[in-house]
Write an enzyme that holds these catalytic residues in place. Structure first.
Site, PDB file in Angstrom:
ATOM      1  N   CYS A 194       1.936   3.566   2.033  1.00  0.00           N
ATOM      2  CA  CYS A 194       2.930   3.852   3.093  1.00  0.00           C
ATOM      3  C   CYS A 194       3.855   2.690   3.381  1.00  0.00           C
ATOM      4  CB  CYS A 194       2.199   4.289   4.365  1.00  0.00           C
ATOM      5  SG  CYS A 194       1.456   5.925   4.214  1.00  0.00           S
ATOM      6  N   GLY A 195       3.740   1.623   2.604  1.00  0.00           N
ATOM      7  CA  GLY A 195       4.707   0.534   2.663  1.00  0.00           C
ATOM      8  C   GLY A 195       4.512  -0.490   3.751  1.00  0.00           C
ATOM      9  N   GLU A 196       3.483  -0.332   4.600  1.00  0.00           N
ATOM     10  CA  GLU A 196       3.335  -1.252   5.731  1.00  0.00           C
ATOM     11  C   GLU A 196       2.499  -2.492   5.420  1.00  0.00           C
ATOM     12  OE1 GLU A 196      -0.277   1.478   6.401  1.00  0.00           O
ATOM     13  OE2 GLU A 196       1.687   1.550   5.446  1.00  0.00           O
ATOM     14  N   THR A 255      -0.285   5.857  11.132  1.00  0.00           N
ATOM     15  CA  THR A 255      -1.337   6.443  11.993  1.00  0.00           C
ATOM     16  C   THR A 255      -1.294   7.972  12.003  1.00  0.00           C
ATOM     17  OG1 THR A 255      -0.165   6.490  14.140  1.00  0.00           O
ATOM     18  CG2 THR A 255      -1.180   4.402  13.492  1.00  0.00           C
ATOM     19  N   GLY A 256      -0.945   8.577  10.880  1.00  0.00           N
ATOM     20  CA  GLY A 256      -0.799  10.032  10.839  1.00  0.00           C
ATOM     21  C   GLY A 256      -2.030  10.800  11.283  1.00  0.00           C
ATOM     22  N   THR A 257      -3.205  10.375  10.795  1.00  0.00           N
ATOM     23  CA  THR A 257      -4.434  11.091  11.130  1.00  0.00           C
ATOM     24  C   THR A 257      -5.058  10.582  12.417  1.00  0.00           C
ATOM     25  OG1 THR A 257      -4.854  11.458   8.771  1.00  0.00           O
ATOM     26  CG2 THR A 257      -6.710  11.757  10.268  1.00  0.00           C
ATOM     27  N   ASN A 316       0.856  -1.194   0.000  1.00  0.00           N
ATOM     28  CA  ASN A 316       0.000   0.000   0.000  1.00  0.00           C
ATOM     29  C   ASN A 316       0.898   1.253   0.000  1.00  0.00           C
ATOM     30  OD1 ASN A 316       0.946  -0.103   2.659  1.00  0.00           O
ATOM     31  ND2 ASN A 316      -0.948   0.697   3.484  1.00  0.00           N
TER      32      ASN A 316
END
Length: 406
Positions: A89-91, A234-236, A87
């Site tokens: 963000c790579g996780e 978990t930025g937001t 995805n």
């Protein structure tokens, strides 16, 4: 310079193979393969391309690197297909048309009287595992292929946020041996609990349809979810929850945030609570913190507190990487983590980090050199350094018991 303003809201990564990385390490040539015809177009020095990747990452933060062979070594259903991408963000490594429900536990909620409440954490993991599994069934899928692939593997990705907050509450410096040991213990506990509960769900609700074609068929009698754990950025959601993001250290103890065209300053709530107890929650101290975001050069703050509240740019890049690797060892999918570098970091430092991440068996790696993006979201308090004590005092006017109720 024009290229820096293109795709500014995207995270870009390059997938590299073991063969390519070994060619870099041994200074060999590497064949460029046309993915459509599967034939070699030309052969180039591997380090020549690696230099370009590292220079671009140094200049803009992009691209990151995805170690695609390491990802496929951990592919739980190799008989179904090979993973080609993750995805944004790579996780989350995914097969074509797959999707995965992600969720994160706020670790600030499991601290009781200065220690971790392991029983509470166990209950949260079990509840969250069941919840994420239920989302698969109630979800509305945009196309049939995504629905079929998602229902076949029932992948979920439970992770954490508030890791830096937890360490600060326990007064454990980020990147210390104690913090790395706790990282492994914590994520192993979450990973094992989620696995055990997914086995239980498999027995009462049925295993994921591709179970008999998975690596788990010889290990367990049943398993509800093909994967259970992921560590997302978990930025937001961390902003909504009022905790630190993912497994990142504190960006700053006080900092500016650009949101919807406006700028606000924020002060770390864990610091506010600790500072209140130590009688350090004073406007003049806060004004000093806002100038750099750090406690490092502020007089009157105990050394051990400064150590506990080290910020991302004060932590050695290698310690950032060791933290990512510690969590990756106990995570089914992958780990989102930024290796923060100071503005004066060199391209050679970027190269060393990428190579170290490969050797540490990380599934991906992302660096960010402070100031390399003109539009970065978080920035240190230069725009707030002129705030007077009265303005800062107003920030605390609604505070009770020494810290703000956000």
């Amino acid at each position: 310079s024009k290229r820096k303003n293109i795709l500014t809201n995207f995270n870009l990564s390059v997938a590299v193979t073991d063969t390519y990385m070994e060619s870099v390490l041994k200074n060999k040539k590497f064949e460029l393969i046309n993915p459509r015809t599967k034939t070699a177009v030309k052969s180039i020095p591997a380090r020549e391309l690696f230099d370009i990747i590292c220079q671009c990452a140094w200049e803009t933060g992009d691209p990151g690197i995805i170690f695609i062979d390491e990802i496929n070594r951990k592919n739980p259903v190799p008989e179904i297909g090979t993973i080609e991408a993750t995805n944004p963000c790579g996780e989350q490594p995914l097969l074509n048309y797959e999707s995965c429900n992600l969720g994160s536990i706020n670790l600030t909620k499991i601290v009781d009287s200065g220690s971790i409440n392991w029983e509470k954490l166990k209950q949260i993991v079990q509840l969250a595992t069941r919840f994420l599994d239920d989302v698969i069934d109630v979800n509305h899928y945009p196309i049939k292929e995504i629905e079929q692939m998602t229902l076949a593997s029932r992948k979920i990705g439970l992770g954490i946020m508030g890791w830096a907050d937890l360490l600060a509450e326990l007064e454990i410096p980020y990147g210390s041996k104690e913090s790395l040991k706790l990282a492994e213990k914590l994520m192993d506990f979450i990973n094992t609990t989620a696995l055990e509960y997914s086995i239980y769900l498999g027995k009462i609700k049925g295993s994921f349809p591709d179970f008999k074609r998975s690596i788990y068929r010889a290990q367990f009698d049943a398993l509800r979810n093909c994967t259970r754990t992921t560590i997302a950025p978990t930025g937001t959601i961390s902003i909504i929850a009022g905790c630190s993001s993912g497994i990142e250290p504190f960006f700053a103890i006080a900092y500016g945030r650009k949101l919807a065209g406006s700028s606000i300053f924020e002060i770390n709530p864990v610091w506010e609570r600790k500072a209140a107890k130590l009688k350090l929650l004073r406007p003049e101290i806060t004004a000093e913190i806002l100038k750099t975001g750090s406690l490092k050069n502020i007089k009157g703050i105990p050394a051990h507190i400064k150590n506990v509240f080290k910020t991302a740019l004060e932590i050695e890049p290698q310690h950032h990487l060791l933290m990512q690797a510690a969590f990756q060892r106990h995570t089914d999918n992958a780990v989102s983590k930024t290796i923060n570098l100071p503005e004066n970091a060199t391209i050679q430092m970027v190269k060393n980090i990428f190579i170290s991440a490969y050797r540490m068996k990380c599934k991906g790696i992302t660096i960010f050199r402070y100031g390399s993006k003109s539009s970065q979201v978080l920035y240190l308090g230069e725009d707030f350094s002129q705030l007077d004590y009265l303005q800062i005092g107003e920030h605390f006017s609604g505070c009770t018991k020494g810290y703000c109720n956000y």
